[in-house]
Design a protein around this motif. Structure first.
Motif, PDB file in Angstrom:
ATOM      1  N   UNK A  69      -2.128   6.928  -4.529  1.00  0.00           N
ATOM      2  CA  UNK A  69      -3.162   6.609  -5.520  1.00  0.00           C
ATOM      3  C   UNK A  69      -3.355   5.124  -5.793  1.00  0.00           C
ATOM      4  N   UNK A  70      -2.583   4.249  -5.134  1.00  0.00           N
ATOM      5  CA  UNK A  70      -2.772   2.812  -5.384  1.00  0.00           C
ATOM      6  C   UNK A  70      -2.384   2.041  -4.130  1.00  0.00           C
ATOM      7  N   UNK A  71      -3.078   0.927  -3.922  1.00  0.00           N
ATOM      8  CA  UNK A  71      -2.795   0.096  -2.762  1.00  0.00           C
ATOM      9  C   UNK A  71      -1.553  -0.742  -3.038  1.00  0.00           C
ATOM     10  N   UNK A  72      -0.569  -0.644  -2.169  1.00  0.00           N
ATOM     11  CA  UNK A  72       0.659  -1.430  -2.271  1.00  0.00           C
ATOM     12  C   UNK A  72       0.699  -2.416  -1.110  1.00  0.00           C
ATOM     13  N   UNK A  73       0.844  -3.672  -1.430  1.00  0.00           N
ATOM     14  CA  UNK A  73       0.846  -4.728  -0.426  1.00  0.00           C
ATOM     15  C   UNK A  73       2.202  -5.421  -0.447  1.00  0.00           C
ATOM     16  N   UNK A  74       2.806  -5.563   0.713  1.00  0.00           N
ATOM     17  CA  UNK A  74       4.047  -6.318   0.876  1.00  0.00           C
ATOM     18  C   UNK A  74       3.785  -7.418   1.886  1.00  0.00           C
ATOM     19  N   UNK A  75       4.071  -8.657   1.508  1.00  0.00           N
ATOM     20  CA  UNK A  75       3.696  -9.741   2.408  1.00  0.00           C
ATOM     21  C   UNK A  75       4.653 -10.915   2.315  1.00  0.00           C
ATOM     22  N   UNK A  76       4.614 -11.740   3.349  1.00  0.00           N
ATOM     23  CA  UNK A  76       5.239 -13.050   3.286  1.00  0.00           C
ATOM     24  C   UNK A  76       4.513 -13.876   2.229  1.00  0.00           C
TER      25      UNK A  76
END
Length: 587
Positions: free
Chosen positions: A330-337
């Motif tokens: 239900x939600x966009x999860x972003x993992x990034x440098x």
């Protein structure tokens, strides 16, 4: 930092086309596990499809250290006799024909702290499937502690009878002479959550004795993965630079959301970018990794090993598309440098009308690019936190790695949202004139974490020498991020400096082994604020007269050298850019 073409390319994402690829892979090649034969059929389908779009597509073949699927059984001998249903794990040591008998010890998630006060030498441990830590690290720690076997109880709820496929190799990619003996030599199998909770309850009440039998074989095998290049036009000023778009090809049957859905999105993005090739400022390579599930990121590691020089010189960003379109997400999860933490914001605002804070990118999946220093990002619509807790940590769904990963686990509306997000982000990375990278967040994060670890106690290796260099680099990084390039030549110089800076800073922030190696899968030391400084934490825990402190001090001195060398080079990158811009203005 979007281009004017962003809204149109978001709208152009064709869900029906993406779903056609998902169906083909899931129905025609449902068992895409490495070396099984269907993985090659899937690879050929992807290669031919991308070639029909005009990409330079081929199969990269390589040898990898993998494992066959064997058989297994588990008999509880005492305090009461019963027999759980099991699946054998892969990359295991087979037992003698009669099996092995040992005491079963419950270790919770199976992280390093879970062994405090426990003696598991010669015993079999019971651990819970989760990313706390990842399964290969659970196996490495159990082996390090002297266990002879491990039983993995699935995540999900206790009323489910799913048993996952799991591999225990731990060594990331193909082993070397230095890492060969780090592969855990364990007898291992997986069981349902329900049976695991029953066993855990028995362990709390007293001694549990079990007989474990497993078969299986480790072997070298040749596999193939599709690699397809979409080159920017000859006239593009940064044509030699490229973005890596990836997701793993191999999968447990039928693998709809892990990862046929990701493959379908990648193929559709390739079609859209091929139609807009004239808009590309940089090139892009689409990589469908093999050797992901059993051989632990073998395909992505092989690509890094065989393209290291090109990545070091011209790699702009690494993107990983995995397990998208999950039902219930239900939600966009972003993992990034840190360098890419703002890169996705314009797309998120365009699609969802909100800014999204990204989280620290962990070394899981196929994040094989930290050493070479290419900034990376991973994203998907995620399950609600309450659901993940109810499912005992099943971030990828209770169905992950089981035969229940069918079309019932896929939500086409969620897949379309994920697909449009990735389309916009990748289009930006390959077409935006100024790279959507930031230097200051990466440097500031490294400085804050370094200072936190240094402030916690003794400094046996004069690591304080590093702090002035971090302070100076932080100042220089702020200047770089505020730079407005007035000419094309200045813009090219700015973009180049950002890439060079990431090559120096990323390995310091995100690795233990550094630029030229691969940390093992889920390595506990990577949880430290600065992984390279993990020996400092160990040093401070030892008694003052412990001889091991001498060994750790030498290690820390050499870590200091890595930092002072890389940070000095980073400062020189920015100082050289400033001098070059002065010269351009003078001319």
């Amino acid at each position: 930092m979007t281009t004017s073409a962003l809204p149109s390319i978001l709208e152009a994402f064709d869900l029906d086309r993406a779903m056609a690829h998902v169906r083909w892979l899931s129905e025609r090649t449902p068992n895409r596990i490495s070396g099984g034969g269907q993985d090659r059929l899937a690879a050929e389908y992807i290669r031919d499809t991308l070639a029909s779009y005009g990409l330079a597509a081929g199969l990269q073949e390589f040898d990898t250290y993998t494992s066959t699927i064997g058989s297994g059984s588990l008999d509880v001998l005492s305090p009461e006799a019963w027999t759980p249903v099991v699946k054998p794990c892969l990359h295991i040591d087979p037992t003698p024909p009669g099996g092995v008998v040992g005491e079963l010890v419950a270790v919770g998630p199976g992280g390093r702290e879970d062994y405090i006060g426990l003696d598991v030498r010669g015993k079999i441990v019971l651990a819970e499937v989760s990313y706390a830590p990842a399964t290969p690290e659970k196996a490495r720690l159990a082996y390090e502690q002297g266990a002879i076997g491990i039983v993995l109880m699935n995540w999900g709820t206790s009323d489910q009878d799913n048993i996952p496929w799991r591999a225990l190799k731990a060594v990331w990619g193909n082993p070397t002479r230095a890492t060969w003996n780090e592969i855990p030599r364990l007898h291992a199998l997986a069981i349902t959550r329900r049976d695991g909770e029953r066993l855990k309850a028995q362990c709390r009440q007293g001694k549990v004795e079990v007989r474990l039998r497993v078969t299986g074989q480790r072997l070298w095998a040749r596999v193939a993965q599709p690699i397809a290049w979409l080159h920017a036009p000859e006239s593009s000023p940064e044509r030699e630079q490229f973005v890596v778009v990836s997701g793993h090809l191999d999968a447990w049957e039928p693998g709809v959301t892990d990862n046929a859905s990701g493959n379908g999105v990648m193929i559709e993005i390739a079609r859209l970018l091929a139609e807009r090739r004239d808009e590309l400022r940089r090139s892009v390579v689409f990589c469908f990794w093999n050797g992901h599930e059993i051989a632990e990121a073998a395909g992505s590691t092989h690509f890094v090993d065989t393209h290291w020089e090109e990545l070091n010189r011209n790699g702009v960003a690494y993107t990983n598309i995995d397990s998208v379109g999950m039902r219930g997400a239900d939600h966009l999860a972003v993992n990034s440098s840190p360098e890419l933490r703002d890169a996705h914001q314009a797309i998120a605002e365009e699609l969802f009308g909100e800014r999204l804070a990204s989280k620290r990118l962990e070394r899981i999946g196929d994040q094989s690019f930290f050493g070479v220093g290419v900034p990376a990002i991973s994203a998907r619509h995620a399950l609600p936190d309450a659901v993940v807790r109810a499912w005992n940590g099943a971030t990828l769904g209770w169905w992950n790695h089981t035969d229940k990963d069918t079309f019932d686990t896929l939500d086409e509306a969620v897949l379309e949202r994920d697909g449009r997000f990735w389309t916009g982000l990748i289009h930006d990375l390959v077409s935006a004139e100024p790279l959507p990278h930031l230097a200051a967040p990466a440097v500031e994060e490294l400085r804050a974490r370094f200072n936190t670890m240094l402030a916690e106690g003794e400094d046996p290796a004069e690591l304080g020498r590093v702090q002035p260099l971090l302070d100076r680099l932080a100042e220089r990084a702020v200047w770089l991020d505020g730079l407005q390039a007035a000419t094309e030549e200045a813009l090219l110089a700015r973009n180049e400096a950002l890439l060079r800076l990431s090559r120096h800073v990323t390995p310091l922030r995100a690795t233990v082994v550094g630029k030229y190696g691969q940390d093992s899968y889920g390595l506990s030391d990577l949880k430290e604020p600065v992984p390279m400084l993990a020996p400092l934490s160990r040093y401070r825990q030892l008694a003052a007269d412990d001889p091991e402190r001498h060994l750790l001090r030498t290690e820390l001195l050499r870590v200091r050298h890595r930092f002072t060398d890389a940070l000095t080079a980073s400062i020189e990158v920015i100082d050289t850019l400033e001098s070059r811009l002065r010269s351009l203005r003078a001319d």
